[in-house]
Write an enzyme that holds these catalytic residues in place. Structure first.
Site, mmCIF file in Angstrom:
data_model
loop_
_atom_site.group_PDB
_atom_site.id
_atom_site.type_symbol
_atom_site.label_atom_id
_atom_site.label_comp_id
_atom_site.label_asym_id
_atom_site.label_seq_id
_atom_site.Cartn_x
_atom_site.Cartn_y
_atom_site.Cartn_z
ATOM 1 N N LYS A 62 0.942 -1.293 0.030
ATOM 2 C CA LYS A 62 -0.177 -0.070 0.064
ATOM 3 C C LYS A 62 0.867 1.253 -0.008
ATOM 4 O O LYS A 62 2.171 1.170 0.369
ATOM 5 C CB LYS A 62 -1.046 0.162 1.190
ATOM 6 C CG LYS A 62 -0.325 -0.098 2.657
ATOM 7 C CD LYS A 62 0.799 0.497 3.127
ATOM 8 C CE LYS A 62 0.849 2.104 3.222
ATOM 9 N NZ LYS A 62 2.205 2.700 3.671
ATOM 10 N N TYR B 148 -4.105 4.238 6.597
ATOM 11 C CA TYR B 148 -4.545 3.176 7.555
ATOM 12 C C TYR B 148 -5.756 3.609 8.336
ATOM 13 O O TYR B 148 -6.782 3.070 8.526
ATOM 14 C CB TYR B 148 -3.288 2.989 8.582
ATOM 15 C CG TYR B 148 -2.384 2.198 7.971
ATOM 16 C CD1 TYR B 148 -2.242 0.863 8.251
ATOM 17 C CD2 TYR B 148 -1.227 2.733 7.640
ATOM 18 C CE1 TYR B 148 -1.310 -0.136 7.905
ATOM 19 C CE2 TYR B 148 -0.013 1.890 6.935
ATOM 20 C CZ TYR B 148 -0.120 0.668 7.109
ATOM 21 O OH TYR B 148 0.801 -0.197 6.437
#
Ligand code: NAD
Length: 360
Positions: free
Chosen positions: A129, A213
């Site tokens: 990511k 996140y």
């Protein structure tokens, strides 16, 4: 864990349900999935020991611009020197039968190129990511993997992490009643000279790197997709670090049920990372929610108190992630955090930047 059919389909939409499904448990006597690791930096240094703890995954090739470093790591993981590639001859990996999948652990803007080249070489892709640095690149990566009939998973390790899953389960079970609002933050005080401060390599600042996140957590905690987003960004420290990317971002998301979430991320202060969820019957909080170990869940609802420290140590999250992707490859299943999940976050990141007045 008890999941109703409805819960399961909501979690499934977030790519989490499959993690809880017993049918996915490793089948004995299957060949281990061999991974080529591209980019032997910090995160690869967690992923490789994580795979060593699995029963279904192993490192079988390395891709690096630094031959010495690659040879050192190859010796540690029993990778033959013939399976060390560089960025130029990487495509020859197509002819290496010991490689089933590629783990892309490069700076963000390089994810698209190496995912697409890996797909063209016929290899499954586990990509770090953020998935890429633009929506268009995410779409190209998904299309390339579909065209090559290979699987694409984005390495959202919190989707496979027990304390995050426990928080989701408590919310789905109604422990907190109707969730009203969520707060989350994650950041760190960045050192100068990092590729993360280059817009070209990183795509943007802390939102791409660690704010993602909190963004992703708000989506898996609510089980909904945001329908309105507003954001601010700022630079406080004019010390040369933030000439290309922002230092701070705060954003609010409105979800279809009316839940409001409020998140912050920074490259100017150390934050362990947490989320706090408030509902009509109580609250829960996970401290160190997004780091590799030391996660801690506390909650108070309906006269109950929870105080749960997760004893798992690094690299257990990377073990779980690799195990999951390998099981999907072995059993022909779709990963819980597929390319489409990374694409969704990239669309929201783009919207946060637009709202904050940052060109992406
Ligand atoms: P890093 O700088 O430690 O490693 C990057 C690797 O890429 C190095 O081996 C470097 O040699 C190589 N590289 C190749 N071309 C490069 C270039 N032009 N510039 C810089 N490096 C180049 O970075 P990292 O912290 O390991 O991050 C790599 C990726 O992993 C990023 O996308 C990051 O967002 C992601 N990440 C994920 C997690 C997680 O917990 N899932 C944690 C940290 C990083």
């Amino acid at each position: 864990m008890q999941l109703t059919r409805r819960d399961f389909s909501r979690l499934g939409a977030l790519g989490i349900a499959a993690h809880l499904a017993p049918s996915l448990h490793a089948q004995a006597n299957q060949k281990k999935i061999g991974y080529a690791v591209i980019g032997l930096g910090r995160i690869a240094g967690h992923f490789m020991p994580g795979t060593r703890s699995t029963t279904n995954s192993q490192i079988t090739a390395l891709v690096s611009g630094h031959r010495d470093k690659a040879e050192r790591i190859a010796a540690e993981y029993n990778v033959p020197t013939g399976s060390i590639y560089n960025y130029e001859n990487f495509d020859e990996i197509a002819h290496n039968p010991s490689v089933d999948a590629v783990y892309v652990a490069l700076p963000n803007s390089m994810h698209a190129e190496y995912t697409i080249r890996a797909a063209k070489a016929g290899k499954h892709v586990l990509c770090e990511k953020p998935m890429a640095t633009s929506v268009a690149d995410c779409e190209k990566m998904i299309a390339a993997c579909k065209a090559a009939n290979v699987k694409l998973m984005i390495a959202y390790r919190c989707h496979y992490e027990p304390t995050n899953l426990r928080a989701i389960q408590l919310i789905r079970d109604g422990a907190l009643g109707q969730v009203q609002t969520i707060q989350s933050a994650f950041g760190f005080n960045i050192s100068p000279g990092e590729w993360r401060l280059s817009k070209k390599l990183a795509g943007g600042g802390p939102l791409y790197d660690v704010g993602i996140y909190s963004l992703n957590a708000c989506r898996y905690l609510t089980g909904e997709e945001p329908d309105h987003i507003s954001a601010y960004a700022s630079v406080i420290d004019h010390d040369g670090r933030f000439n290309e990317v922002e230092e701070n971002v705060s954003w609010t998301m409105h979800f279809p049920s009316g839940i409001l979430t409020s998140c912050s991320t920074t490259y100017g202060a150390n934050m362990d990372g947490y989320f706090r969820v408030y509902g009509s019957k109580g609250w829960l909080q996970v401290d160190k929610a997004f780091v590799y170990e030391g996660l801690h869940l506390s909650a108070e609802y309906s006269g109950k108190k929870l105080d749960e420290a997760n004893p798992a140590r690094d690299p257990s999250q990377f073990q779980a992630e690799a195990e999951h992707f390998s099981r999907c490859i072995q059993n022909g299943l779709e990963p819980q955090s597929p390319g489409e999940e990374g694409l969704r976050d990239m669309r929201y990141i783009t919207e946060i930047y637009r709202s904050a007045g940052i060109s992406s």
